[in-house]
Design a protein around this motif. Structure first.
Motif, PDB file in Angstrom:
ATOM      1  N   ALA A  27       0.826  -1.208   0.000  1.00 18.63           N
ATOM      2  CA  ALA A  27       0.000   0.000   0.000  1.00 18.63           C
ATOM      3  C   ALA A  27       0.864   1.265   0.000  1.00 18.63           C
ATOM      4  O   ALA A  27       0.570   2.229  -0.711  1.00 18.63           O
ATOM      5  CB  ALA A  27      -0.937  -0.003   1.208  1.00 18.63           C
ATOM      6  N   ALA A  28       1.932   1.253   0.787  1.00 20.38           N
ATOM      7  CA  ALA A  28       2.835   2.413   0.828  1.00 20.38           C
ATOM      8  C   ALA A  28       3.538   2.604  -0.512  1.00 20.38           C
ATOM      9  O   ALA A  28       3.701   3.731  -0.990  1.00 20.38           O
ATOM     10  CB  ALA A  28       3.855   2.227   1.947  1.00 20.38           C
ATOM     11  N   ARG A  29       3.950   1.514  -1.126  1.00 23.99           N
ATOM     12  CA  ARG A  29       4.614   1.603  -2.429  1.00 23.99           C
ATOM     13  C   ARG A  29       3.674   2.157  -3.494  1.00 23.99           C
ATOM     14  O   ARG A  29       4.086   2.954  -4.347  1.00 23.99           O
ATOM     15  CB  ARG A  29       5.109   0.224  -2.858  1.00 23.99           C
ATOM     16  N   LEU A  30       2.422   1.727  -3.455  1.00 23.99           N
ATOM     17  CA  LEU A  30       1.445   2.199  -4.438  1.00 23.99           C
ATOM     18  C   LEU A  30       1.246   3.701  -4.324  1.00 23.99           C
ATOM     19  O   LEU A  30       1.240   4.421  -5.331  1.00 23.99           O
ATOM     20  CB  LEU A  30       0.118   1.468  -4.234  1.00 23.99           C
ATOM     21  N   ILE A  31       1.097   4.187  -3.106  1.00 20.42           N
ATOM     22  CA  ILE A  31       0.881   5.621  -2.904  1.00 20.42           C
ATOM     23  C   ILE A  31       2.099   6.422  -3.347  1.00 20.42           C
ATOM     24  O   ILE A  31       1.975   7.537  -3.875  1.00 20.42           O
ATOM     25  CB  ILE A  31       0.522   5.894  -1.432  1.00 20.42           C
ATOM     26  N   ARG A  32       3.293   5.865  -3.176  1.00 21.39           N
ATOM     27  CA  ARG A  32       4.505   6.586  -3.590  1.00 21.39           C
ATOM     28  C   ARG A  32       4.605   6.720  -5.106  1.00 21.39           C
ATOM     29  O   ARG A  32       5.422   7.512  -5.600  1.00 21.39           O
ATOM     30  CB  ARG A  32       5.747   5.889  -3.035  1.00 21.39           C
ATOM     31  N   PRO A  45     -12.171   1.367  -2.717  1.00 24.74           N
ATOM     32  CA  PRO A  45     -11.283   1.658  -1.578  1.00 24.74           C
ATOM     33  C   PRO A  45     -11.586   0.859  -0.326  1.00 24.74           C
ATOM     34  O   PRO A  45     -10.802   0.906   0.622  1.00 24.74           O
ATOM     35  CB  PRO A  45     -11.528   3.148  -1.336  1.00 24.74           C
ATOM     36  N   GLY A  46     -12.737   0.142  -0.284  1.00 22.15           N
ATOM     37  CA  GLY A  46     -13.106  -0.533   0.956  1.00 22.15           C
ATOM     38  C   GLY A  46     -13.331   0.493   2.048  1.00 22.15           C
ATOM     39  O   GLY A  46     -13.892   1.570   1.798  1.00 22.15           O
ATOM     40  N   PRO A  47     -12.875   0.218   3.276  1.00 26.37           N
ATOM     41  CA  PRO A  47     -13.085   1.175   4.379  1.00 26.37           C
ATOM     42  C   PRO A  47     -12.126   2.358   4.357  1.00 26.37           C
ATOM     43  O   PRO A  47     -12.078   3.130   5.319  1.00 26.37           O
ATOM     44  CB  PRO A  47     -12.879   0.319   5.624  1.00 26.37           C
ATOM     45  N   GLY A  48     -11.324   2.507   3.301  1.00 30.14           N
ATOM     46  CA  GLY A  48     -10.550   3.742   3.131  1.00 30.14           C
ATOM     47  C   GLY A  48      -9.204   3.794   3.809  1.00 30.14           C
ATOM     48  O   GLY A  48      -8.743   4.877   4.178  1.00 30.14           O
ATOM     49  N   VAL A  49      -8.543   2.649   3.942  1.00 33.17           N
ATOM     50  CA  VAL A  49      -7.225   2.640   4.588  1.00 33.17           C
ATOM     51  C   VAL A  49      -6.240   3.490   3.794  1.00 33.17           C
ATOM     52  O   VAL A  49      -5.538   4.351   4.346  1.00 33.17           O
ATOM     53  CB  VAL A  49      -6.706   1.197   4.742  1.00 33.17           C
ATOM     54  N   MET A  50      -6.175   3.261   2.489  1.00 33.67           N
ATOM     55  CA  MET A  50      -5.287   4.060   1.645  1.00 33.67           C
ATOM     56  C   MET A  50      -5.857   5.456   1.414  1.00 33.67           C
ATOM     57  O   MET A  50      -5.103   6.435   1.295  1.00 33.67           O
ATOM     58  CB  MET A  50      -5.051   3.350   0.312  1.00 33.67           C
ATOM     59  N   THR A  51      -7.180   5.551   1.350  1.00 37.11           N
ATOM     60  CA  THR A  51      -7.840   6.836   1.118  1.00 37.11           C
ATOM     61  C   THR A  51      -7.417   7.868   2.163  1.00 37.11           C
ATOM     62  O   THR A  51      -7.086   9.008   1.834  1.00 37.11           O
ATOM     63  CB  THR A  51      -9.370   6.664   1.159  1.00 37.11           C
ATOM     64  N   SER A  70     -18.919   0.744   3.674  1.00 37.22           N
ATOM     65  CA  SER A  70     -17.563   1.248   3.419  1.00 37.22           C
ATOM     66  C   SER A  70     -17.624   2.640   2.804  1.00 37.22           C
ATOM     67  O   SER A  70     -16.809   3.523   3.141  1.00 37.22           O
ATOM     68  CB  SER A  70     -16.816   0.294   2.482  1.00 37.22           C
ATOM     69  N   ALA A  71     -18.586   2.870   1.919  1.00 34.63           N
ATOM     70  CA  ALA A  71     -18.727   4.183   1.287  1.00 34.63           C
ATOM     71  C   ALA A  71     -19.008   5.262   2.325  1.00 34.63           C
ATOM     72  O   ALA A  71     -18.482   6.381   2.234  1.00 34.63           O
ATOM     73  CB  ALA A  71     -19.847   4.143   0.250  1.00 34.63           C
ATOM     74  N   GLN A  72     -19.813   4.938   3.325  1.00 36.82           N
ATOM     75  CA  GLN A  72     -20.114   5.909   4.386  1.00 36.82           C
ATOM     76  C   GLN A  72     -18.854   6.253   5.175  1.00 36.82           C
ATOM     77  O   GLN A  72     -18.618   7.419   5.528  1.00 36.82           O
ATOM     78  CB  GLN A  72     -21.185   5.346   5.317  1.00 36.82           C
ATOM     79  N   ILE A  73     -18.018   5.241   5.434  1.00 35.60           N
ATOM     80  CA  ILE A  73     -16.762   5.485   6.160  1.00 35.60           C
ATOM     81  C   ILE A  73     -15.853   6.401   5.352  1.00 35.60           C
ATOM     82  O   ILE A  73     -15.281   7.368   5.875  1.00 35.60           O
ATOM     83  CB  ILE A  73     -16.058   4.151   6.466  1.00 35.60           C
ATOM     84  N   VAL A  74     -15.733   6.111   4.066  1.00 36.07           N
ATOM     85  CA  VAL A  74     -14.837   6.898   3.210  1.00 36.07           C
ATOM     86  C   VAL A  74     -15.355   8.324   3.053  1.00 36.07           C
ATOM     87  O   VAL A  74     -14.575   9.285   3.037  1.00 36.07           O
ATOM     88  CB  VAL A  74     -14.685   6.211   1.834  1.00 36.07           C
ATOM     89  N   LEU A  77     -14.268  10.460   5.753  1.00 34.84           N
ATOM     90  CA  LEU A  77     -12.865  10.859   5.697  1.00 34.84           C
ATOM     91  C   LEU A  77     -12.656  12.131   4.875  1.00 34.84           C
ATOM     92  O   LEU A  77     -11.582  12.730   4.910  1.00 34.84           O
ATOM     93  CB  LEU A  77     -12.022   9.729   5.099  1.00 34.84           C
ATOM     94  N   GLY A  78     -13.675  12.515   4.107  1.00 29.56           N
ATOM     95  CA  GLY A  78     -13.565  13.724   3.306  1.00 29.56           C
ATOM     96  C   GLY A  78     -13.448  13.484   1.813  1.00 29.56           C
ATOM     97  O   GLY A  78     -13.183  14.419   1.057  1.00 29.56           O
ATOM     98  N   ALA A  79     -13.644  12.231   1.370  1.00 22.72           N
ATOM     99  CA  ALA A  79     -13.548  11.923  -0.052  1.00 22.72           C
ATOM    100  C   ALA A  79     -14.909  12.053  -0.721  1.00 22.72           C
ATOM    101  O   ALA A  79     -15.937  11.679  -0.141  1.00 22.72           O
ATOM    102  CB  ALA A  79     -13.012  10.513  -0.252  1.00 22.72           C
ATOM    103  N   GLU A  80     -14.922  12.577  -1.934  1.00 24.81           N
ATOM    104  CA  GLU A  80     -16.141  12.546  -2.743  1.00 24.81           C
ATOM    105  C   GLU A  80     -16.446  11.075  -3.039  1.00 24.81           C
ATOM    106  O   GLU A  80     -15.583  10.364  -3.548  1.00 24.81           O
ATOM    107  CB  GLU A  80     -15.941  13.314  -4.041  1.00 24.81           C
TER     108      GLU A  80
END
Length: 329
Positions: A27-32, A45-51, A70-74, A77-80
């Motif tokens: 996950a860290a490598r993907l974000i980089r 995104p599921g529950p938004g760990v990477m989000t 999961s959409a409600q959780i994300v 977090l502030g994501a559209e």
């Protein structure tokens, strides 16, 4: 996708995990691999760990998630957030006319019946110089092969053979899929995971040493648990590849300058230490001379007392001789 640890899990537990954004996990490598800033479309995104990590880093996030919880959780977090099934493609209407700097499809394609349709549709969502970041489990993983040798292909709640996986990929098959759908994969990165620590540990341990050695020698990707690739619009592939090469060259130059600065500082510190050691050595030598002078012929008061106690008459005679010599008698 998290590694299979066994046991019954809820949907939230299956896709909720922790990782260090600066660490070496997938996950860290993907974000980089994201651009330094911009608009990101994240699929599944599921529950938004990477989000959450991406939002904390300042990216503008739009997500498409099929699970309402999961959409409600994300969304919190502030994501559209768009609640939709990726495969019906109706969600594209809500993004009409918008383009993103990056699209993430991380551990998503294996859950789709027709991933090629989604990949083709995503072309309209990405900026001309944008990047598509994809990760998929590797069905050529040594653990899977070890299980197959023993006649096993058992689905599990999580892991590489997650029961919700509908499609399976090797690096070659994913590469061919991307090319067919208008994408040029220009960067690949394997995520290796020891088979003996995976959900296939028992199957791996059941092989003989000869079988394991033969498997590792004959299957080049046997240690790769997942593949990550970064793709761009096929027509822009050469230009983006050149741009990425220039970025890597700039980064290498920056790292070299940093190393040169550190070397210069360490070298200056070393010279200072050498100078201090030389001065300390001179002081020690001078002090030793003074000590030797004070000790005289008897090597110091402690040695003198020991000699007196051992042979008083001889010690006194030697002392008298030393006094006469010093006074010139």
């Amino acid at each position: 996708m998290c590694l299979n640890r066994g046991g019954a899990l809820s949907d939230f537990e299956r896709y909720h995990y922790a990782f260090d954004p600066e660490g070496d996990e997938l996950a860290a490598r993907l974000i980089r691999r994201l651009p330094q800033k911009g608009r990101v479309l994240e699929l599944g995104p599921g529950p938004g760990v990477m989000t959450k990590v991406m939002i904390d880093k300042g990216y503008q996030l739009t997500v498409v998630e099929i699970d309402p919880d999961s959409a409600q959780i994300v969304r919190g977090l502030g994501a559209e957030t768009i609640v939709a099934d990726l495969e019906d493609l109706q969600w594209l209407e809500q993004l009409r006319g918008r383009r993103f700097d990056a699209v993430l499809a991380c551990d998503v394609l294996e859950h789709l019946r027709h991933p090629e349709r989604v990949l083709e549709a995503l072309r309209q969502c990405l900026e001309p110089q944008g990047r598509l970041i994809v990760s998929v489990p590797n069905i050529a993983y040594g653990g899977v092969i070890a299980a197959l040798v023993q006649g096993m292909f058992d689905y599990t709640p999580t892991g590489l053979l997650d029961h919700s996986h509908l499609r399976f990929f090797t690096r070659r098959s994913l590469e061919r899929l991307l090319w067919r759908t208008g994408w040029s994969p220009n960067y690949w990165e394997p995520y290796a995971f020891p088979v003996e620590q995976s959900e296939f540990a028992r199957a791996w341990g059941a092989l003989t040493d000869v079988q394991r050695q033969s498997l590792v020698a004959g299957a080049a990707d046997s240690e790769v648990y997942e593949w990550m690739t970064v793709a761009c619009h096929a027509e822009n592939g050469p230009a983006i590849a050149l741009q990425d090469a220039q970025t890597l060259a700039d980064k290498a130059s920056e790292d070299l300058r940093a190393l040169q600065t550190v070397y210069a500082q360490e070298h200056a510190s070393l010279l200072e230490h050498q100078k201090a050691f030389a001065q300390a050595r001179e002081i020690i030598v001078e002090q030793q001379r003074e000590i030797d002078a004070l000790r005289g012929p008897y090597g110091g008061s402690t040695m003198w007392i020991a000699r007196v106690l051992h042979n008083p008459r001889n010690a006194m005679r030697r002392l008298w001789q030393a006094i006469r010599l010093r006074l010139g008698w």
